[in-house]
Design an enzyme around this catalytic site. Structure first.
Site, PDB file in Angstrom:
ATOM      1  N   ARG A 117      -0.452   9.193   8.898  1.00 46.63           N
ATOM      2  CA  ARG A 117      -0.445   7.745   9.157  1.00 46.63           C
ATOM      3  C   ARG A 117      -0.150   6.975   7.876  1.00 46.63           C
ATOM      4  O   ARG A 117      -0.756   7.220   6.832  1.00 46.63           O
ATOM      5  CB  ARG A 117      -1.816   7.317   9.671  1.00 46.63           C
ATOM      6  CG  ARG A 117      -1.958   5.830   9.824  1.00 46.63           C
ATOM      7  CD  ARG A 117      -3.373   5.459  10.181  1.00 46.63           C
ATOM      8  NE  ARG A 117      -4.264   5.559   9.055  1.00 46.63           N
ATOM      9  CZ  ARG A 117      -4.980   4.547   8.551  1.00 46.63           C
ATOM     10  NH1 ARG A 117      -4.894   3.359   9.101  1.00 46.63           N
ATOM     11  NH2 ARG A 117      -5.778   4.723   7.530  1.00 46.63           N
ATOM     12  N   HIS A 174     -10.977  10.236   7.522  1.00 50.60           N
ATOM     13  CA  HIS A 174     -10.775   8.799   7.663  1.00 50.60           C
ATOM     14  C   HIS A 174     -10.108   8.395   8.976  1.00 50.60           C
ATOM     15  O   HIS A 174     -10.478   7.414   9.589  1.00 50.60           O
ATOM     16  CB  HIS A 174      -9.898   8.352   6.491  1.00 50.60           C
ATOM     17  CG  HIS A 174      -9.671   6.885   6.422  1.00 50.60           C
ATOM     18  ND1 HIS A 174     -10.714   5.981   6.374  1.00 50.60           N
ATOM     19  CD2 HIS A 174      -8.527   6.153   6.372  1.00 50.60           C
ATOM     20  CE1 HIS A 174     -10.225   4.760   6.304  1.00 50.60           C
ATOM     21  NE2 HIS A 174      -8.906   4.830   6.320  1.00 50.60           N
ATOM     22  N   HIS A 219      -9.132  10.045   3.598  1.00 49.59           N
ATOM     23  CA  HIS A 219      -8.883   8.939   2.666  1.00 49.59           C
ATOM     24  C   HIS A 219      -9.190   9.448   1.271  1.00 49.59           C
ATOM     25  O   HIS A 219     -10.235  10.048   1.030  1.00 49.59           O
ATOM     26  CB  HIS A 219      -9.755   7.725   2.998  1.00 49.59           C
ATOM     27  CG  HIS A 219      -9.241   6.486   2.336  1.00 49.59           C
ATOM     28  ND1 HIS A 219      -9.351   6.267   0.985  1.00 49.59           N
ATOM     29  CD2 HIS A 219      -8.580   5.425   2.837  1.00 49.59           C
ATOM     30  CE1 HIS A 219      -8.770   5.120   0.691  1.00 49.59           C
ATOM     31  NE2 HIS A 219      -8.295   4.581   1.804  1.00 49.59           N
ATOM     32  N   GLU A 278       0.842  -1.199   0.000  1.00 57.43           N
ATOM     33  CA  GLU A 278       0.000   0.000   0.000  1.00 57.43           C
ATOM     34  C   GLU A 278       0.873   1.243   0.000  1.00 57.43           C
ATOM     35  O   GLU A 278       2.087   1.160   0.191  1.00 57.43           O
ATOM     36  CB  GLU A 278      -0.932  -0.016   1.223  1.00 57.43           C
ATOM     37  CG  GLU A 278      -1.929  -1.172   1.173  1.00 57.43           C
ATOM     38  CD  GLU A 278      -2.916  -1.163   2.316  1.00 57.43           C
ATOM     39  OE1 GLU A 278      -2.621  -0.577   3.366  1.00 57.43           O
ATOM     40  OE2 GLU A 278      -3.995  -1.751   2.153  1.00 57.43           O
ATOM     41  N   ARG A 310      -1.135   9.099   1.363  1.00 55.36           N
ATOM     42  CA  ARG A 310      -2.538   9.520   1.246  1.00 55.36           C
ATOM     43  C   ARG A 310      -2.737  11.032   1.200  1.00 55.36           C
ATOM     44  O   ARG A 310      -3.621  11.514   0.500  1.00 55.36           O
ATOM     45  CB  ARG A 310      -3.313   8.991   2.442  1.00 55.36           C
ATOM     46  CG  ARG A 310      -3.556   7.543   2.343  1.00 55.36           C
ATOM     47  CD  ARG A 310      -4.333   7.053   3.514  1.00 55.36           C
ATOM     48  NE  ARG A 310      -4.532   5.627   3.306  1.00 55.36           N
ATOM     49  CZ  ARG A 310      -5.031   4.812   4.200  1.00 55.36           C
ATOM     50  NH1 ARG A 310      -5.383   5.273   5.377  1.00 55.36           N
ATOM     51  NH2 ARG A 310      -5.178   3.547   3.935  1.00 55.36           N
TER      52      ARG A 310
HETATM   53  C1  LIG Z   1     -13.437   2.137   6.397  1.00 49.90           C
HETATM   54  C2  LIG Z   1     -12.141   2.015   7.152  1.00 49.90           C
HETATM   55  C3  LIG Z   1     -11.114   1.223   6.651  1.00 49.90           C
HETATM   56  C4  LIG Z   1      -9.913   1.101   7.363  1.00 49.90           C
HETATM   57  N1  LIG Z   1      -8.943   0.260   6.877  1.00 49.90           N
HETATM   58  C5  LIG Z   1      -7.832   0.045   7.631  1.00 49.90           C
HETATM   59  C6  LIG Z   1      -6.871  -0.922   7.241  1.00 49.90           C
HETATM   60  O1  LIG Z   1      -7.023  -1.604   6.236  1.00 49.90           O
HETATM   61  N2  LIG Z   1      -5.778  -1.082   8.038  1.00 49.90           N
HETATM   62  C7  LIG Z   1      -5.579  -0.366   9.175  1.00 49.90           C
HETATM   63  O2  LIG Z   1      -4.562  -0.564   9.855  1.00 49.90           O
HETATM   64  N3  LIG Z   1      -6.475   0.550   9.562  1.00 49.90           N
HETATM   65  C8  LIG Z   1      -7.607   0.757   8.837  1.00 49.90           C
HETATM   66  N4  LIG Z   1      -8.525   1.669   9.245  1.00 49.90           N
HETATM   67  C9  LIG Z   1      -8.316   2.347  10.532  1.00 49.90           C
HETATM   68  C10 LIG Z   1      -8.598   1.338  11.644  1.00 49.90           C
HETATM   69  O3  LIG Z   1      -9.705   0.541  11.280  1.00 49.90           O
HETATM   70  C11 LIG Z   1      -8.897   2.041  12.959  1.00 49.90           C
HETATM   71  O4  LIG Z   1      -7.905   2.969  13.239  1.00 49.90           O
HETATM   72  C12 LIG Z   1      -8.935   1.031  14.091  1.00 49.90           C
HETATM   73  O5  LIG Z   1      -9.838  -0.003  13.779  1.00 49.90           O
HETATM   74  C13 LIG Z   1      -9.359   1.698  15.384  1.00 49.90           C
HETATM   75  O6  LIG Z   1      -9.599   0.687  16.322  1.00 49.90           O
HETATM   76  P1  LIG Z   1      -9.995   1.075  17.786  1.00 49.90           P
HETATM   77  O7  LIG Z   1     -10.124  -0.211  18.518  1.00 49.90           O
HETATM   78  O8  LIG Z   1      -9.079   2.103  18.307  1.00 49.90           O
HETATM   79  O9  LIG Z   1     -11.422   1.784  17.638  1.00 49.90           O
HETATM   80  P2  LIG Z   1     -12.849   1.286  16.923  1.00 49.90           P
HETATM   81  O10 LIG Z   1     -12.630   0.032  16.203  1.00 49.90           O
HETATM   82  O11 LIG Z   1     -13.350   2.452  16.230  1.00 49.90           O
HETATM   83  O12 LIG Z   1     -13.696   0.973  18.211  1.00 49.90           O
HETATM   84  C14 LIG Z   1     -14.116   1.976  19.087  1.00 49.90           C
HETATM   85  C15 LIG Z   1     -15.002   1.355  20.139  1.00 49.90           C
HETATM   86  O13 LIG Z   1     -15.243   2.289  21.172  1.00 49.90           O
HETATM   87  C16 LIG Z   1     -16.623   2.310  21.497  1.00 49.90           C
HETATM   88  N5  LIG Z   1     -16.927   3.616  22.043  1.00 49.90           N
HETATM   89  C17 LIG Z   1     -16.624   4.835  21.558  1.00 49.90           C
HETATM   90  N6  LIG Z   1     -17.037   5.796  22.410  1.00 49.90           N
HETATM   91  C18 LIG Z   1     -17.595   5.167  23.466  1.00 49.90           C
HETATM   92  C19 LIG Z   1     -18.200   5.587  24.667  1.00 49.90           C
HETATM   93  N7  LIG Z   1     -18.337   6.888  24.977  1.00 49.90           N
HETATM   94  N8  LIG Z   1     -18.683   4.658  25.521  1.00 49.90           N
HETATM   95  C20 LIG Z   1     -18.601   3.340  25.236  1.00 49.90           C
HETATM   96  N9  LIG Z   1     -18.006   2.869  24.101  1.00 49.90           N
HETATM   97  C21 LIG Z   1     -17.526   3.774  23.243  1.00 49.90           C
HETATM   98  C22 LIG Z   1     -17.317   1.982  20.197  1.00 49.90           C
HETATM   99  O14 LIG Z   1     -18.636   1.523  20.450  1.00 49.90           O
HETATM  100  C23 LIG Z   1     -16.376   0.900  19.643  1.00 49.90           C
HETATM  101  O15 LIG Z   1     -16.665  -0.325  20.260  1.00 49.90           O
HETATM  102  C24 LIG Z   1      -9.735   1.816   8.561  1.00 49.90           C
HETATM  103  C25 LIG Z   1     -10.754   2.617   9.051  1.00 49.90           C
HETATM  104  C26 LIG Z   1     -11.952   2.718   8.359  1.00 49.90           C
HETATM  105  C27 LIG Z   1     -13.056   3.570   8.912  1.00 49.90           C
END
Ligand SMILES: Cc1cc2nc3c(=O)[nH]c(=O)nc-3n(C[C@H](O)[C@H](O)[C@H](O)COP(=O)(O)OP(=O)(O)OC[C@H]3O[C@@H](n4cnc5c(N)ncnc54)[C@H](O)[C@@H]3O)c2cc1C
Length: 531
Positions: free
Chosen positions: A383, A348, A241, A121, A287
């Site tokens: 990033r 994104h 993105h 990528e 990006r």
């Molecule tokens: C469409 C898309 C494609 C992507 N593709 C990639 C990829 O291919 N590779 C890569 O490395 N990254 C990718 N990313 C980025 C990556 O997915 C995210 O940075 C990563 O998944 C974030 O994970 P996280 O566990 O920090 O948060 P999330 O997976 O966003 O989870 C957040 C959690 O917190 C909870 N939450 C939030 N606020 C509260 C609250 N006040 N009280 C209780 N619960 C709460 C939500 O309900 C959820 O369960 C992509 C992102 C998107 C949107």
């Protein structure tokens, strides 16, 4: 006071994406863990990740090369120690996922051996992205969700919003004691006492009108940590993105960078390519460069969108590598093996966040922040693709290790004051919240978007201050709702983003301002500290 409930848990994890779930599963063999999720357990950015996870699995690749690529993408202000820490723990953390049952695509080598199929990528100098077709996040998230539901030491609370963190008031520096949480089903605020709290709440891209993120990405963890007294950094760096589907019937649908990695071209409406005019890496430039080029071409030509074209590749190759995208776009009447895809850039990823050390610990004792909510120093000013799921995994592991070694030394948590609702009443003006939501997201898109100016940022800040006043009054007088909680947090994060952007007197990585178009020779992260 109303009759709210008080619970106790050793470890409270707020958020059930890859960061929160990986920490929970690492801790569960040793401790009782409670996970809160604002929506269903699997809903979050993690579920929608398409491309994959970066880690060095190929003999011709190296950790040094992963580090160098990340530093280059981060435009000179990554924290080298954090980048080295993450890249050197990448393989073990991805192996842990494989051990949990996550399936990554494989291929047979010429000598007949099976090995992981690695994609490449933007910004990566090697093929180093492990993936599950074009739905890696879904495979990882659903595997971890199933394991969490089955684990006797993991207690799951779905549809609970953390509202605010509770700190000790007697001692400085303060210590975390738990959180007030909004039980959405019963519409009441409950108190959760905990020795340790992990914020794993994801990013804040929903502050923008157009985003690839799901609705939960409202910056709650950043706002809660700030209100609790934690420092934040680099919130001016919002990654847009470059390729989000432009279609009236499909909002937020992302077209993975792997499409460009596998040879897709970016084209103008007349079919001509434009990336060679902007960067020698062409479609594989980082990006920010690609998003700015698309933005520039759209503005220059007055076009609603640009196009991403992979139709020159064999049909079976496209269908095999991108089955989800192929199927989704077919339902919209678009055959990507035959025609180009209309695209626009969209918010994104939130590169900045709550400042943490190598263990994920914030400025407050026993309060951790992991995943997209945090600022570890990995991403710098931009990033690199597929480094964020990796960051979730590495900090899920390192926070869990730290908690395992410290939990027994943490003093018991006293009984805490209940949430006081005695002076609030039901709102009959929900329309105010809806209006403010739309206003905020629109002016953030217009004034704090891909290309900025000081005047526009100042305009945004003035509007934010007005909204903050209104929301503060509303919050003080009316019972809370999900929309109100998220709006309160988003406006807080918006203020921090604009303040960071105003503080940076240069253009670097994702922050581009017409008033300071050049990059300064010496620069570092933008750090904000609560007063
Ligand atoms: C469409 C898309 C494609 C992507 N593709 C990639 C990829 O291919 N590779 C890569 O490395 N990254 C990718 N990313 C980025 C990556 O997915 C995210 O940075 C990563 O998944 C974030 O994970 P996280 O566990 O920090 O948060 P999330 O997976 O966003 O989870 C957040 C959690 O917190 C909870 N939450 C939030 N606020 C509260 C609250 N006040 N009280 C209780 N619960 C709460 C939500 O309900 C959820 O369960 C992509 C992102 C998107 C949107």
């Amino acid at each position: 006071m109303n009759g709210s409930t008080q619970h106790y848990t050793d470890i409270l994890i707020i958020g059930s994406g890859v960061a929160g779930l990986s920490a929970a599963l690492r801790l569960a063999p040793f401790h009782q863990v409670t996970i809160l999720s604002k929506s269903s357990l699997s809903e979050g950015a993690s579920y929608y990740a398409q491309g994959g996870i970066a880690a060095v699995f190929d003999d011709t690749d190296s950790i040094e090369s992963h580090v160098e690529d990340t530093l280059i993408a981060g435009a000179g202000i990554c924290h080298r120690g954090a980048v080295e820490f993450i890249a050197s723990n990448a393989k073990e953390c991805v192996q842990w996922l494989i051990d949990q049952g996550v399936l990554f695509d494989t291929e047979i080598t010429e000598s007949g051996e099976t090995q992981y199929h690695l994609t490449r990528e933007g910004g990566h100098s090697h093929r180093r992205i492990l993936h599950h077709a074009d739905a890696t996040g879904k495979e990882v998230e659903t595997t971890l969700v199933d394991l969490a539901f089955a684990h006797p030491n993991i207690h799951i609370k779905e549809r609970y919003n953390a509202v605010d963190l509770i700190l000790s008031e007697d001692k400085a520096p303060s210590r975390i004691l738990g959180a007030y949480v909004w039980n959405r089903k019963q519409e009441q605020v409950e108190t959760i006492r905990a020795k340790t709290v992990i914020l794993a709440t994801g990013g804040a891209a929903k502050v923008y009108q157009y985003t690839t993120n799901p609705d939960i990405s409202s910056g709650d963890g950043i706002a809660m940590a700030w209100r609790a007294g934690c420092r934040v950094a680099n919130l001016e760096f919002n990654q847009f993105h470059p390729t989000c589907l432009f279609h009236p019937q499909a909002r937020n649908f992302l077209l993975t960078e792997a499409l460009r990695g596998e040879g897709a071209y970016l084209k103008r409406p007349d079919g001509s390519r434009f990336m060679p005019d902007y960067d020698e890496r062409e479609e594989l430039a980082p990006r920010d460069i690609v998003a700015r080029a698309i933005d520039h071409e759209m503005k220059r030509l007055g076009a609603d969108c640009m196009y991403l074209d992979i139709s020159h590749k064999p049909t079976d190759f496209v269908q095999h590598h991108f089955p989800t995208i192929y199927a989704k776009l077919m339902t919209l009447g678009l055959d990507i093996t035959k025609e180009p895809i209309p695209i626009v850039p969209a918010a994104h990823y939130t590169c900045g966040g709550v400042i943490v050390d190598h263990t994920g610990m914030t400025d407050i004792a026993h309060l951790y922040a992991i995943g997209e909510v945090s600022y570890t120093g990995l991403h710098g000013a931009n990033r690199m693709a597929s480094n964020s799921l990796l960051e979730c995994l590495v900090y899920g592991w390192s926070a869990a290790e730290n908690i395992k070694s410290t939990l027994q030394n943490i003093a018991e948590v006293p009984h805490l004051p209940e949430w006081d609702e005695s002076r609030v009443h039901n709102s009959d003006e929900q329309v105010v919240i809806q209006h403010n939501w739309h206003e905020l997201r629109l002016f953030m898109w217009d004034y704090m978007g891909i290309v900025r100016t000081t005047k526009r940022l100042e305009r945004a800040l003035r509007r934010i201050h007005l909204l903050q006043q209104e929301i503060h009054d509303y919050y003080a007088n009316f019972r809370i709702s999900n929309n109100l909680l998220e709006l309160r947090n988003l406006v807080q994060v918006a203020e921090l983003m604009v303040r960071c952007a105003l503080a940076r007197k240069e253009s670097r990585g994702l922050h581009y301002t017409l008033d300071y178009p050049d990059m300064l020779e010496n620069s570092g992260p933008t750090v904000l500290k609560p007063e």
